[in-house]
Structures are given as structure tokens and as C-alpha cells.
Design a protein around this motif. Structure first.
Motif, mmCIF file in Angstrom:
data_model
loop_
_atom_site.group_PDB
_atom_site.id
_atom_site.type_symbol
_atom_site.label_atom_id
_atom_site.label_comp_id
_atom_site.label_asym_id
_atom_site.label_seq_id
_atom_site.Cartn_x
_atom_site.Cartn_y
_atom_site.Cartn_z
ATOM 1 N N ARG A 204 0.832 -1.214 0.000
ATOM 2 C CA ARG A 204 0.000 0.000 0.000
ATOM 3 C C ARG A 204 0.862 1.258 0.000
ATOM 4 N NH1 ARG A 204 -4.674 -1.899 4.301
ATOM 5 N NH2 ARG A 204 -6.230 -2.562 2.727
ATOM 6 N N GLN A 205 1.914 1.236 0.819
ATOM 7 C CA GLN A 205 2.801 2.404 0.860
ATOM 8 C C GLN A 205 3.414 2.683 -0.507
ATOM 9 O OE1 GLN A 205 5.614 2.691 4.264
ATOM 10 N NE2 GLN A 205 4.508 0.898 5.071
ATOM 11 N N ALA A 206 3.653 1.631 -1.272
ATOM 12 C CA ALA A 206 4.236 1.798 -2.606
ATOM 13 C C ALA A 206 3.195 2.218 -3.639
ATOM 14 C CB ALA A 206 4.899 0.499 -3.036
ATOM 15 N N GLY A 207 1.920 2.279 -3.247
ATOM 16 C CA GLY A 207 0.872 2.730 -4.165
ATOM 17 C C GLY A 207 0.220 1.612 -4.956
ATOM 18 N N LEU A 208 0.386 0.368 -4.517
ATOM 19 C CA LEU A 208 -0.217 -0.761 -5.219
ATOM 20 C C LEU A 208 -1.610 -1.064 -4.668
ATOM 21 C CD1 LEU A 208 2.863 -3.182 -5.360
ATOM 22 C CD2 LEU A 208 1.971 -1.743 -7.205
ATOM 23 N N ASN A 209 -2.484 -1.581 -5.552
ATOM 24 C CA ASN A 209 -3.767 -2.108 -5.104
ATOM 25 C C ASN A 209 -3.519 -3.409 -4.334
ATOM 26 O OD1 ASN A 209 -5.127 -0.079 -6.570
ATOM 27 N ND2 ASN A 209 -4.988 -1.310 -8.431
ATOM 28 N N ILE A 210 -4.476 -3.743 -3.470
ATOM 29 C CA ILE A 210 -4.335 -4.958 -2.654
ATOM 30 C C ILE A 210 -5.485 -5.914 -2.942
ATOM 31 C CG2 ILE A 210 -4.280 -5.896 -0.307
ATOM 32 C CD1 ILE A 210 -1.780 -4.318 -1.071
ATOM 33 N N ALA A 211 -5.125 -7.165 -3.234
ATOM 34 C CA ALA A 211 -6.073 -8.280 -3.247
ATOM 35 C C ALA A 211 -5.436 -9.402 -2.411
ATOM 36 C CB ALA A 211 -6.354 -8.743 -4.660
ATOM 37 N N VAL A 212 -6.238 -10.413 -2.054
ATOM 38 C CA VAL A 212 -5.698 -11.488 -1.207
ATOM 39 C C VAL A 212 -6.180 -12.841 -1.735
ATOM 40 C CG1 VAL A 212 -5.535 -10.028 0.845
ATOM 41 C CG2 VAL A 212 -7.644 -11.323 0.412
ATOM 42 N N TYR A 213 -5.504 -13.910 -1.283
ATOM 43 C CA TYR A 213 -6.005 -15.243 -1.632
ATOM 44 C C TYR A 213 -5.887 -16.183 -0.430
ATOM 45 C CZ TYR A 213 -1.206 -17.071 -2.481
ATOM 46 O OH TYR A 213 0.095 -17.486 -2.360
ATOM 47 N N HIS A 214 -6.781 -17.166 -0.456
ATOM 48 C CA HIS A 214 -6.807 -18.246 0.553
ATOM 49 C C HIS A 214 -6.479 -19.535 -0.182
ATOM 50 C CE1 HIS A 214 -8.281 -20.854 3.819
ATOM 51 N NE2 HIS A 214 -8.869 -21.564 2.846
ATOM 52 N N TYR A 215 -5.479 -20.310 0.332
ATOM 53 C CA TYR A 215 -5.088 -21.582 -0.272
ATOM 54 C C TYR A 215 -6.049 -22.659 0.226
ATOM 55 C CZ TYR A 215 -2.025 -25.244 -2.071
ATOM 56 O OH TYR A 215 -1.503 -26.304 -2.768
ATOM 57 N N ALA A 216 -6.903 -23.142 -0.722
ATOM 58 C CA ALA A 216 -8.004 -24.035 -0.343
ATOM 59 C C ALA A 216 -7.529 -25.467 -0.140
ATOM 60 C CB ALA A 216 -9.080 -24.001 -1.419
ATOM 61 N N THR A 217 -8.113 -26.123 0.877
ATOM 62 C CA THR A 217 -7.911 -27.565 1.094
ATOM 63 C C THR A 217 -9.256 -28.277 1.226
ATOM 64 O OG1 THR A 217 -7.764 -27.285 3.504
ATOM 65 C CG2 THR A 217 -5.705 -27.161 2.249
ATOM 66 N N TYR A 218 -10.359 -27.534 1.123
ATOM 67 C CA TYR A 218 -11.686 -28.124 1.299
ATOM 68 C C TYR A 218 -12.009 -29.056 0.119
ATOM 69 C CZ TYR A 218 -12.993 -24.195 -1.782
ATOM 70 O OH TYR A 218 -13.066 -23.293 -2.816
ATOM 71 N N ASN A 219 -12.932 -29.994 0.384
ATOM 72 C CA ASN A 219 -13.382 -30.905 -0.680
ATOM 73 C C ASN A 219 -14.860 -31.251 -0.558
ATOM 74 O OD1 ASN A 219 -13.399 -32.713 1.473
ATOM 75 N ND2 ASN A 219 -11.408 -33.615 0.893
ATOM 76 N N ASN A 220 -15.573 -30.530 0.324
ATOM 77 C CA ASN A 220 -17.020 -30.692 0.435
ATOM 78 C C ASN A 220 -17.597 -29.423 1.044
ATOM 79 O OD1 ASN A 220 -16.780 -30.869 3.337
ATOM 80 N ND2 ASN A 220 -16.195 -33.043 3.089
ATOM 81 N N ALA A 221 -18.919 -29.412 1.206
ATOM 82 C CA ALA A 221 -19.586 -28.195 1.668
ATOM 83 C C ALA A 221 -19.193 -27.838 3.093
ATOM 84 C CB ALA A 221 -21.097 -28.355 1.551
ATOM 85 N N ASN A 222 -19.079 -28.806 3.970
ATOM 86 C CA ASN A 222 -18.765 -28.495 5.361
ATOM 87 C C ASN A 222 -17.380 -27.866 5.492
ATOM 88 O OD1 ASN A 222 -21.200 -29.418 6.358
ATOM 89 N ND2 ASN A 222 -20.475 -31.523 6.674
#
Length: 746
Positions: free
Chosen positions: A109-127
Motif C-alpha cells: 500500500r505504501q508503494a501505491g499498489l492495489n491490494i487483493a488477497v487469496y486463501h489456499y483451499a484444502t476443502y473438498n465438500n460443503a462443510n
């Protein structure tokens, strides 16, 4: 994150594909404190610097704890290389949070970049999907990320390979939405087994697809492929690096297609004006216009548009030309990028005023031959064509004539077609000649210097204009160059430009060759007087002025100047120097000037009768008039017949005006006169004249008188002789000057 490595120069083949692995994610998952170096093999993907123009443009980078050593300077270098967004890993499964995420987000942010994020998924069903969605949302909140933050579910891990992964993904979205996070998207790779299933939860336009060519060249085959298939973004390499960075490891890089990563939708209609200027009496416009619509809208136009008055000025149909630079640019994906160039001239209608207007150029592709329907436009910025330049080559005033030459160019002359020259006295705020409307003459030198100003080739003037007001000595004169829509007076609507001010000469000098007042009370004065003001104040006068009394002591004399070539040689640039001399004899009208300071006033006036009106004076140095008052008693005695015998002389410069000489015999003891006053006729005394040659009456200053006493009671008294000059011929009173002798004791 991971991608499939293939050669960018050939159509993909299954024999070239390998199961993707994301080293960043695997290291974080199993050993978050260990940093590895993943250098490409000799036969692997190219390693290149972010910003290298040979490769696909980098719009976004994604980072994890693997890049924990990155500094603010590294992010700033990414920004300088054209990167817009940093995508930071925040979490994995329900058991891991990136310990460096907060710092990495802050530095980006200090450098003036936009920020997005990601989550590394391990799920394999709805729960498990719901649990991970809630876990990711909790992590985002803890990092202070707003609900509008873009968050990706990174679906690539083997643990997700389940027919229920789509259900798990929808549940993951639900877990995010419970906390208000609704800006979500998918990250996956080309050959992920359930790719289409998970993509269906958001659509291709919200999918960030990973696939790594060996050499991801700019606008190459795969860059076009993933865009044409409708994906939102493409991760094309994990072997980029930051040129000159503190962090020297590899970094994942991606191309944005529709604004998914950067928030900026991918353009399908781009136009650039490289140059827009006036060329003679036309607009010249060059640049390029690339648009996917050009595939069906084949008629290319450039339209000049007046956005101030909301009207079209003119249009030109053209054949697009080769622009290899555009084809090689970030816009090379557009349909006609390679043949998108234009360079056209649009005539400006006669009398159309462009100066001060907002002019725009419309780049158009149309399905209509005339360009009037079924079109795609790109509008340029607003241009103001308001050039207004001049140069004065020569300015002089001689014999009441203004000589002025130069040139005046103005874009306003497209509509204001009547050129005028006005000569303006900035000191008085008035014009001093008649306005002159002129026919501009050819000036190819101006055209060469200012080719982009309207009609610069015909912009010259060379005029002689009589002065109507010559009283300009010392004034600041300007040339006003005007273009007007009024052919009769130059008023109406117009555009002016003022020259620098020319300060008119205002020399006012003199010299007195001779000044004296003779015994006949005539002033002799000669010399010269030069003045630039005499151009208008053409009546020369001499005034003789008594500075002691503040009055003139002769009549004013108007004279005809005589030739003084010596003065002209010394002052050649002063208006009247050649004829500036005077040599005059002027009778005194007031002779009571002994001891006074006399000055010669040299005047130029506009009044031929009295020398009043408007005038310019110069005062000579003051001449102090002699004021000698001396005497001598040759003999004084009183005989037995009570007759006073007195002889001697009395000289006085005051006798010029006080011309009645008297002798008074005065008893200083009683304070009374003891004889009648005697008015006498002075007798010649050449001895006195020789001794006092400069005293007015020294040659005739003697007296030799016998005066009967009227009061004889003077024994022992002190007697004095009073020698007087008076303006009163009867009594010796009035105005007078006395000289008292020593005392004679009887």
C-alpha cells in the motif's frame, strides 16, 4: 501458486504438460520458516525481470511468506515497472495464517499498489468449504481488510480433488458472505481436474487461470488465447524477478484482462493523438486508433469537433496505416493494432473562429461509408488553439511618422480576419495615430519557425503611420497588433497582443554660451536648447527670471531657432538638435536686480502667443547679479560761511534701477539731517572706472558739492555724509541704497 509450463511458440500438446505445483503454497503449508530457491532449469521457463518489454506485461504479482524478505523499495520498484496490484496470501485451510501478511499488505500500500488477497483451499465438500470461508473471513477482518477487498479461493491442492469441490467452493463463498465479503473470485490452473466445475461458481470472467509458457512473449499465442476464451486474468510465470531489488528470489506474475486484478477493465477501443496542430489553414492530426469493432466497422474517420459550440468543424476519411509499435505494445491484442495509424489534415472553414474553443478530435470506425451510423468513437482530449505571437523588426519615429515593421500570428485570425496596427501611448492611455488596417505580407521565415500557427506564412507588416499626437517625449509607446472581425473600425470581437513598451526619448538639454546685462539694461543671452518634446511643443521661448523675487524681469521672447551643427553632431538623436540655437538681446523691464539670482528659462510650448499652455522648461544655472556699494570722500569741510564742501565718489550696482543720486549731511549726534538733500548729476571718474570696471556706474560716479547748513549748532557734533541712490527723483525716499561715510567731528 502453480502453472503449467509450455512453449509459447507452439500449440500446446499434452506431451508437454506436467501436474502443477505451487512451491510457495507447499513450502508455507509444510515448512513456513524455510526459504527455498527455485531456479528454472536450462530447458525450463525463462527467468526475466518484471518490466522487461519483451515479455507479457505484468499487471499483478502474488506473494506469500516465501517472499518475506521483500522491502518497501522492492514494492516501489514493482510499481515503477508498471505493476498495479499485489495479491497477498492470507490463509490456508483452517490451520494457517501468513505471519507476514500484515507487513506485506502495508508495504504494498505504501508503494501505491492495489491490494487483493487469496486463501489456499484444502476443502473438498460443503462443510469444509464453509469452515474455510469463515476462517478466511476472520483472517481478513483481523488484517483490517474492508468488505470490498477482492479475495481468491486458490484451488489447486490435491486435497481438493473431489467431486464435491464445487459444493465446497459455493460453501466457501457463503462463509465469506456471512462476514460481508462478497468480492470473490477463483484461482486455478489449466488442467485442474474439476476446473470447469469450480469456475462455474463465478464465471470465466472472474477466474484467474494459471499456465506457464517457456517464454511468455508480449502479445504471444497464450496471452491472446486466455483473453479470447474470456478469462479475467492469466498467471503466466513464477520465475520473474525484481531488477535491482533487495529481494532476489522469484516472484509470480500475472496479466489482467478485464480489470479483475487491477480494477481497470481491458480496453477494446483505444485511440491516441500523437500530434494535433495547425498546418497552414488546416488541422493536422496524427496518431493511432485500434478497436476490435474495426473488424466489422471498416470506414475510418477523423472528425474535428468544436465542443465549446457543440458542432462539427470537418471530417476526413482515411485508410489506416502500419503502426508496428502499437502491434508490439500492450494493445497488440486489439483487432487492427498493426494497421491503426493515421496522419490527416482537416481544412478549417474560412471565417471559423477556433481560438479559445475546446477542440476535440473524434477517432471513428463506422459501418457506414459516410461515417454517420453504426460507429465506434474514441474522443481525444480537449485542445485549445490559442497561439498569439509577434515580433517587431523595426520601430522608429521620424518627422512625425511612425515606422513599424514585423509580424503577428494568431490562431484567432481564422475567424478574426481583419488585421490592424494601433500605436498606443501607455503613459496617457490613448492611441496616438489613426488605426491602420493592412494586408499581411508573406513571411516564410515565420512560417518555418511557427508552422503550426494559423496562416503564419502571411503575417508580415511594414507600415508608415503619421502621428496625430506628437506630445510623447518620455512616454511609453506600444504597438498593438490586432485581429478583428470588424473590417471598418477594428472593434467588435478581436484579439490583441501588445509589444514591449518603447520609451520615447526625452532629452532636454541646454547650454548658455553668453549671459550679460549691459549698461543700457539689455540682457544679452546666447546658447542652445534641445528637447525631444519640441516635436509637439514647437514654439521656443526665452524667459529671464529673477529667482530671488520669483518674477520674470523681461518680456518673454519667442524666437526662431538658428542652426547649430555642432549641437547636432554632439546630440544627433535629439529631435531638434540641428536647429536649436538662440542669440538674443532683451531689454530689462525690472532693473532692481542687484544681488539677485537671475536664471534663463528655455521653453518649448504648444502656445504660439504667450508660451503658456503645455510646455517643457529647462532652467539655466543662476547668475548672481553684482551688488557692489562703495564710496570714497576726497574732501569734507565746513567753511566760515557755514557751507559744507564735500567731494568723492559713490558706486553701486543698484543704481541701475535706483538711478537718482543724493548726498545727505547727517548729524549723528542729534540724529538729524543738517542740510537740504542734494540730488546731483554724477561726474566722470575714470580713475574709479579703472579700479572698479565691473560696477555698473563706476565711470560716472563722482560728486563735488557745496551745501549750505540749515542747522549750524554743530560744535562738537559727529557729522556723516550719506551717499544714496534712490528710485525717487523728488525726495530721495522710496526704494534706495545708502552708503555712510566715517564721522567728521566738528
Amino acid at each position: 501458486m502453480a502453472g503449467t509450463k509450455v512453449n509459447a511458440d507452439i500449440v500446446p500438446s499434452s506431451t508437454l504438460l506436467a501436474p502443477p505445483k505451487d512451491a510457495n503454497k507447499q513450502v508455507e503449508k509444510f515448512n513456513t520458516t524455510m526459504q527455498l530457491s527455485f531456479e528454472p532449469r536450462a530447458t525450463g521457463t525463462d527467468r526475466f525481470a518484471v518490466g522487461d518489454t519483451k515479455y507479457t506485461h505484468v499487471d499483478a504479482v502474488d506473494i506469500a511468506s516465501y517472499q518475506y524478505q521483500m522491502t518497501l523499495a522492492d514494492f516501489q520498484k514493482l510499481k515503477a515497472a508498471g505493476v498495479k496490484t499485489a495479491i497477498v496470501k492470507i490463509s490456508e485451510g483452517t490451520y494457517y495464517v501468513n505471519p507476514y501478511a500484515r507487513k506485506q499488505i502495508s508495504l504494498a500500500r505504501q508503494a501505491g499498489l492495489n491490494i487483493a488477497v487469496y486463501h489456499y483451499a484444502t476443502y473438498n465438500n460443503a462443510n469444509s468449504g464453509l469452515d474455510e470461508g469463515r476462517y478466511a473471513a476472520k483472517t481478513m477482518k483481523s488484517l483490517g481488510l474492508g468488505t470490498g477487498t477482492l479475495v481468491f479461493s486458490d484451488i489447486e491442492d490435491n486435497s481438493t480433488l473431489s467431486s464435491q469441490v464445487k459444493d465446497g467452493t459455493n460453501a466457501f463463498w457463503q462463509g465469506l458472505k456471512e462476514s460481508g465479503y462478497t468480492n470473490y473470485a477463483i484461482y486455478t490452473y489449466q488442467y485442474y481436474q474439476y476446473r470447469d466445475a469450480v469456475i462455474s461458481t463465478v464465471g470465466k470472467n472472474r477466474t484467474w487461470i494459471a499456465q506457464y509458457p517457456y517464454s511468455p512473449t508480449k502479445n504471444g499465442y497464450y496471452e491472446q488465447q486466455w483473453r479470447n476464451e474470456g478469462y479475467g486474468a492469466w498467471q503466466f510465470s513464477s520465475t520473474a524477478y525484481i531488477a535491482g531489488g533487495n529481494y532476489t528470489g522469484s516472484i509470480d506474475v500475472s496479466r489482467d484482462y478485464n480489470g479483475l486484478l487491477t480494477g481497470t477493465p481491458l480496453s477494446t477501443n483505444v485511440g491516441v493523438v500523437d500530434a494535433a496542430y495547425i498546418n497552414g489553414k488546416s488541422f493536422h492530426i496524427s496518431g493511432w486508433h485500434a478497436a476490435d469493432a474495426a473488424e466489422t466497422q471498416k470506414n475510418a474517420y477523423i472528425i474535428a469537433y468544436d465542443s465549446t459550440d457543440n458542432r462539427e468543424i470537418g471530417r476526413v476519411k482515411y485508410e489506416p496505416s502500419l503502426r508496428q509499435d502499437v502491434a508490439n505494445s500492450d494493445y497488440g491484442y486489439l483487432y487492427n493494432a498493426k494497421y491503426s495509424g493515421y496522419s490527416v489534415d482537416i481544412p478549417i472553414p474560412d471565417g471559423y473562429q477556433i481560438s479559445g474553443k475546446n477542440i476535440q478530435f473524434i477517432m471513428r470506425y463506422s459501418a457506414d461509408t459516410n461515417g454517420n451510423s453504426n460507429y465506434t468513437d474514441k474522443w481525444s482530449q480537449k485542445y485549445k488553439f490559442s497561439s498569439n505571437y509577434y515580433n517587431i523588426d523595426n520601430f522608429s519615429i521620424e518627422n512625425g511618422i511612425v515606422n513599424v515593421s514585423g509580424w503577428h500570428i494568431s490562431d484567432a485570425s481564422s475567424g478574426y480576419s481583419n488585421p490592424y496596427i494601433l500605436i498606443y501611448d501607455a503613459t496617457t492611455g490613448k492611441e496616438i495615430t489613426k488605426r491602420v488596417k493592412y494586408n499581411p505580407i508573406e513571411r516564410m521565415d515565420v512560417s518555418a519557425a511557427y508552422p503550426h500557427v494559423y496562416n503564419s506564412a502571411k503575417s508580415g507588416f511594414d507600415l508608415q503611420i503619421p502621428l496625430t499626437n506628437k506630445n510623447i517625449a518620455g512616454h511609453k509607446i506600444q504597438v498593438i497588433m490586432r485581429y478583428s472581425d470588424n473590417a471598418d473600425t477594428g472593434e467588435g470581437s478581436f484579439q490583441d497582443i501588445y509589444s514591449n513598451a518603447y520609451t520615447m526619448p526625452n532629452e532636454n538639454k541646454y547650454w548658455i554660451d553668453n549671459f550679460n546685462i549691459d549698461s543700457d539694461n539689455v540682457v544679452h543671452v546666447s546658447g542652445w536648447h534641445i528637447s525631444d518634446a519640441s516635436r509637439e511643443l514647437n514654439n521656443p521661448y526665452i524667459l529671464i527670471y529673477d529667482a530671488t523675487t520669483g518674477k520674470e524681469i523681461t518680456k518673454r521672447v519667442k524666437y526662431n531657432p538658428i542652426e547649430r551643427m555642432d549641437v547636432s553632431a554632439a546630440y544627433p538623436n535629439v529631435y531638434n538638435s540641428a536647429k536649436s540655437g538662440f542669440d538674443l538681446q532683451i531689454p530689462l523691464t525690472n532693473k532692481n536686480i542687484a544681488g539677485h539670482k537671475i536664471q534663463v528659462i528655455m521653453r518649448y510650448s504648444d502656445n504660439a502667443d504667450t508660451g503658456e499652455g503645455s510646455f517643457q522648461d529647462i532652467y539655466s544655472n543662476a547668475y548672481t547679479m553684482p551688488n557692489e556699494n562703495k564710496y570714497w570722500i576726497d574732501n569734507f569741510n565746513i567753511d566760515s560761511d557755514n557751507v559744507v564742501h564735500v567731494s568723492g565718489w559713490h558706486i553701486s550696482d543698484a543704481s541701475r534701477e535706483l538711478n537718482n543720486p543724493y548726498i545727505l549731511i547727517y548729524d549723528a549726534t542729534t540724529g538729524k539731517e543738517i542740510t537740504k538733500r542734494v540730488k546731483y548729476n554724477p561726474i566722470e571718474r575714470m580713475d574709479v572706472s579703472a579700479a572698479y570696471p565691473n560696477v555698473y556706474n563706476s565711470a560716472e560716479s563722482g560728486f563735488d558739492l557745496q551745501i549750505p547748513l540749515t542747522n549750524k549748532n554743530i560744535a562738537g557734533h559727529k557729522i556723516q555724509v550719506i551717499m544714496r541712490y534712490s528710485d525717487n527723483a523728488d525726495t530721495g525716499e522710496g526704494n534706495f541704497q545708502d552708503s555712510w561715510s566715517q564721522e567728521f567731528i566738528q
